[in-house]
Design an enzyme around this catalytic site. Structure first.
Site, PDB file in Angstrom:
ATOM      1  N   ASP A  42       0.862  -1.177   0.000  1.00  0.00           N
ATOM      2  CA  ASP A  42       0.000   0.000   0.000  1.00  0.00           C
ATOM      3  C   ASP A  42       0.897   1.226   0.000  1.00  0.00           C
ATOM      4  OD1 ASP A  42      -2.556   1.470   0.326  1.00  0.00           O
ATOM      5  OD2 ASP A  42      -1.732   1.963   2.310  1.00  0.00           O
TER       6      ASP A  42
ATOM      7  N   GLU B 162      -1.336  -1.183  -5.686  1.00  0.00           N
ATOM      8  CA  GLU B 162      -2.573  -0.515  -6.080  1.00  0.00           C
ATOM      9  C   GLU B 162      -2.329   0.425  -7.248  1.00  0.00           C
ATOM     10  OE1 GLU B 162      -3.931   1.909  -2.836  1.00  0.00           O
ATOM     11  OE2 GLU B 162      -1.895   2.261  -2.117  1.00  0.00           O
TER      12      GLU B 162
ATOM     13  N   ASP C  19      -3.167   0.991   7.176  1.00  0.00           N
ATOM     14  CA  ASP C  19      -2.350   0.764   5.988  1.00  0.00           C
ATOM     15  C   ASP C  19      -2.009  -0.710   5.793  1.00  0.00           C
ATOM     16  OD1 ASP C  19      -2.345   3.515   5.454  1.00  0.00           O
ATOM     17  OD2 ASP C  19      -0.612   3.831   6.753  1.00  0.00           O
TER      18      ASP C  19
END
Length: 278
Positions: A70, A175, A256
């Protein structure tokens, strides 16, 4: 056309067409056979030679590990294994020195423009231009050098992180962030630009291709609000909430790390698009 390194002085000279033998500095050994050379001039007045050479493909040993990452602001990279790479604000480290020369650059540019306008008003035969003012050129060079130093420091940090990620993991899932949309938040826009998320993705793409590893890109929709343990959707959380407890299973999450686990699950179980592979 193939270019050859010069035989002189410890392989620190390259022979270029029309330019002759040029001395260079390099941190790695340059192969004997060079296919092409592109010479680039930086804003700081340095010349860089970009070489196209034949190089043996580098590979890392298989580890059998899969990692979801992330990307954030407080921490640059957060892994699904709980490891975090902190953010280093290189722009703030040199901000005071850079601002010192930015003020002088603005003042000297204004003074030079007044002098140029005076020359035009008096119809001088050869009116001066900005590059004729040495103080202006010096201030401009100093600002460019600080910008270049910040860029080099940031890229060096990104290279170290991406090499470690590729070396330690066989599959990396990250991502697909749209930084352009995130920049609408004016309070965080400067910090987001400093992160260079797109540059990190670019590095991971070609390093995974070089080293026989796999990079998977997934949509980060709701990855920070769904419980990675039971799948409960707790709704949207504001940015000040860094940890939360799932009402469904009672598991306490770091925001996170939970998002990184969900990203890994999406990339490995749902068969998302593979960007690069061996």
């Amino acid at each position: 056309m193939c270019l050859q390194l010069s035989k002189s002085s410890n392989k620190h000279h390259v022979k270029l067409p029309k330019l002759g033998i040029m001395r260079f500095k390099a941190g790695i050994k340059i192969p004997e056979k060079i296919k092409s050379v592109t010479v680039r001039l930086s804003p700081t007045g340095k010349y860089y030679a970009v070489l196209l050479v034949e190089y043996e493909k580098q590979t890392f040993n298989k580890t059998g590990r899969q990692l979801g990452i992330d990307l954030g602001v407080a921490d640059l990279v957060i892994g699904s294994d709980g490891i975090k790479f902190p953010t280093i604000r290189f722009d703030k480290i040199l901000a005071r020195k850079k601002h010192y020369w930015e003020k002088r650059l603005a003042r000297r540019r204004l003074q030079a423009q007044k002098e140029i306008a005076w020359d035009k008003h008096n119809k001088v035969l050869n009116p001066r231009c900005l590059d004729d003012f040495k103080n202006y050129k010096k201030a401009k060079l100093m600002v460019a050098e600080y910008n270049e130093k910040m860029t080099n420091q940031r890229n060096d940090y990104l290279h170290k992180i991406t090499v470690q990620l590729v070396k330690d993991n066989d599959v990396i899932v990250m991502e697909d962030l749209k930084a352009k949309n995130l920049l609408r938040n004016h309070k965080l826009s400067r910090a987001i630009v400093n992160q260079s998320w797109r540059e990190m993705r670019r590095m991971l793409e070609y390093k995974c291709a070089w080293c026989g590893k796999t990079l998977v890109i997934v949509n980060p929709y709701k990855t920070s609000q769904i419980c990675s343990e039971c799948g409960y959707d707790d709704g949207k959380h504001t940015l000040d909430i860094r940890d939360w407890t799932c009402p469904g299973c009672g598991h306490h999450h770091d925001r996170d790390i939970n998002a990184a686990k969900n990203i890994l699950r999406l990339g490995t179980s749902l068969g998302k698009r593979v960007v690069t592979s061996a």
